[in-house]
Design an enzyme around this catalytic site. Structure first.
Site, short mmCIF file in Angstrom:
data_model
loop_
_atom_site.label_atom_id
_atom_site.label_comp_id
_atom_site.label_asym_id
_atom_site.label_seq_id
_atom_site.Cartn_x
_atom_site.Cartn_y
_atom_site.Cartn_z
N HIS A 121 -14.24 -25.90 7.86
CA HIS A 121 -14.38 -24.73 8.74
C HIS A 121 -14.84 -25.17 10.12
O HIS A 121 -15.33 -26.28 10.31
CB HIS A 121 -15.40 -23.75 8.16
CG HIS A 121 -16.81 -24.28 8.14
ND1 HIS A 121 -17.21 -25.25 7.25
CD2 HIS A 121 -17.90 -24.00 8.92
CE1 HIS A 121 -18.49 -25.53 7.46
NE2 HIS A 121 -18.93 -24.80 8.48
N ASP A 123 -17.55 -23.56 13.10
CA ASP A 123 -18.69 -22.65 13.05
C ASP A 123 -18.29 -21.27 13.58
O ASP A 123 -17.70 -21.15 14.66
CB ASP A 123 -19.85 -23.21 13.88
CG ASP A 123 -20.54 -24.37 13.18
OD1 ASP A 123 -20.48 -24.43 11.93
OD2 ASP A 123 -21.14 -25.22 13.88
N HIS A 272 -15.10 -29.02 10.18
CA HIS A 272 -15.98 -29.96 9.50
C HIS A 272 -16.25 -29.48 8.08
O HIS A 272 -16.03 -28.32 7.74
CB HIS A 272 -17.29 -30.16 10.26
CG HIS A 272 -18.11 -28.93 10.44
ND1 HIS A 272 -17.86 -27.98 11.42
CD2 HIS A 272 -19.20 -28.47 9.77
CE1 HIS A 272 -18.74 -27.01 11.35
NE2 HIS A 272 -19.57 -27.28 10.35
N ARG A 289 -29.81 -26.63 14.02
CA ARG A 289 -28.56 -26.45 14.75
C ARG A 289 -28.74 -25.55 15.96
O ARG A 289 -29.40 -24.52 15.88
CB ARG A 289 -27.52 -25.81 13.80
CG ARG A 289 -26.19 -25.49 14.46
CD ARG A 289 -25.18 -24.96 13.46
NE ARG A 289 -25.46 -23.60 13.03
CZ ARG A 289 -24.63 -22.84 12.32
NH1 ARG A 289 -23.47 -23.33 11.92
NH2 ARG A 289 -24.96 -21.62 11.97
#
Length: 316
Positions: A121, A123, A272, A289
């Site tokens: 996917h 983000d 990723h 993140r």
């Protein structure tokens, strides 16, 4: 290259199509403009770059992100995230997911990743304006397992045959939160959550990178619902082919995390795969993140993505 302060910034590619390790940079310090420019160029060229032995805290992490764009402030974060830094989202695997929505970590993964390509996917790809980039740092990692993989969507598109490139250039697809999730029997708290917070967008199947002009195969297994205008059977077969193309081993790189490692990737040009091999619960993998706000994707025909539900640009 050498910065104004005399520091040698070295960009060393680690795979043929994607990934580079950058040395000679202290991300917690006051980065010279030349270093920022070198990092930005490396991200655009190699799609994901890696740093080792960094000493970032939350404040420095956010400050670093601001050198490259506007950090996203999420409206909802997990309870492991720091309350004083709304730009930082913390993932404490095994701690954060264990027990969430009535599922332990293993069941959570089984229901969301029931096919080999499902976990790949970008983000927040179901939004009309997915983040432009992500900066992820490791606080603690298990002694083994927990690697992350990325794939280069520009290389994947270029690797298609010319007739297939012409075909996919004009297609669009529905990206939806929770695609493919397999509900639990009876009452399912996560399914209720998905329905209450649904996000869906019509995106071009090929997007044009706003900075490099590259064409990117904008497809992933985690959000893509269906190619629009095709039958379900046609869409399923073509999506499978494109997902296999997007994640071919030669277009990927795998990163072994250590405490203090940082990965900075172009969320527009990559997909990723987060790890599913965390088998040491006594050693949680704690990551932080920060994402950078992105723009609305545009296809080769000049048509922009269109929100279907819950995806107003700029509102997180």
């Amino acid at each position: 290259m050498t910065t104004d302060s005399g520091t040698e910034v070295e960009v060393r590619p680690v795979a043929g199509h994607i990934g580079a390790e950058i040395t000679g940079v202290d991300l917690a310090g006051d980065l010279p403009d030349a270093a920022v420019s070198a990092i930005r160029s490396a991200v655009l060229r190699w799609k994901v770059v890696f740093f080792r032995d960094q000493k970032l805290d939350h404040a420095a992490h956010v400050a670093l992100a601001r050198r490259f764009g506007e950090p996203v402030v999420l409206g909802r974060r997990g309870n492991a995230s720091p309350p004083d830094f709304p730009e930082v989202e913390t993932t404490a695997d095994r701690l954060e997911l264990g027990g969430r929505y009535g599922m332990d970590h293993d069941e959570w993964l089984r229901r969301r990743r029931h096919s080999l390509l499902r976990g790949w996917h970008c983000d927040h790809g179901a939004r009309v304006d997915p983040p432009a980039a992500t900066i992820l740092r490791a606080e603690s990692v298990p002694p083994y397992g927990g690697d992350t993989q990325w794939s280069n969507l520009a290389a994947a598109y270029a690797g298609l045959s010319e007739p297939v490139r012409r075909f996919v250039d004009g297609l669009r697809a529905e990206h939806r939160l929770g695609v493919g999730y397999q509900p639990r029997p009876g009452d399912d708290a996560y399914l209720r959550h998905l329905l209450d917070h649904q996000v869906a967008t019509e995106h071009p199947l090929v997007r044009v990178h706003p900075e490099t002009g590259e064409r990117l195969l904008f497809v992933n297994g985690y959000y893509v619902e269906q190619i629009l205008g095709l039958s379900r059977a046609e869409s399923a077969h073509i999506l499978q082919m494109l997902l296999e193309q997007a994640t071919r081993p030669e277009y990927t790189v795998r990163f072994r995390w250590e405490a203090g490692s940082v990965a900075f990737w172009d969320n527009r040009a990559t997909v990723h795969l987060a790890p599913s091999d965390l088998v040491t619960p006594e050693h949680p993998r704690i990551m932080h993140r920060v994402m950078l706000a992105g723009d609305v994707p545009v296809g080769p025909d000049g048509r922009s993505s269109v929100p279907i539900t819950g995806t107003q640009p700029g509102r997180w």
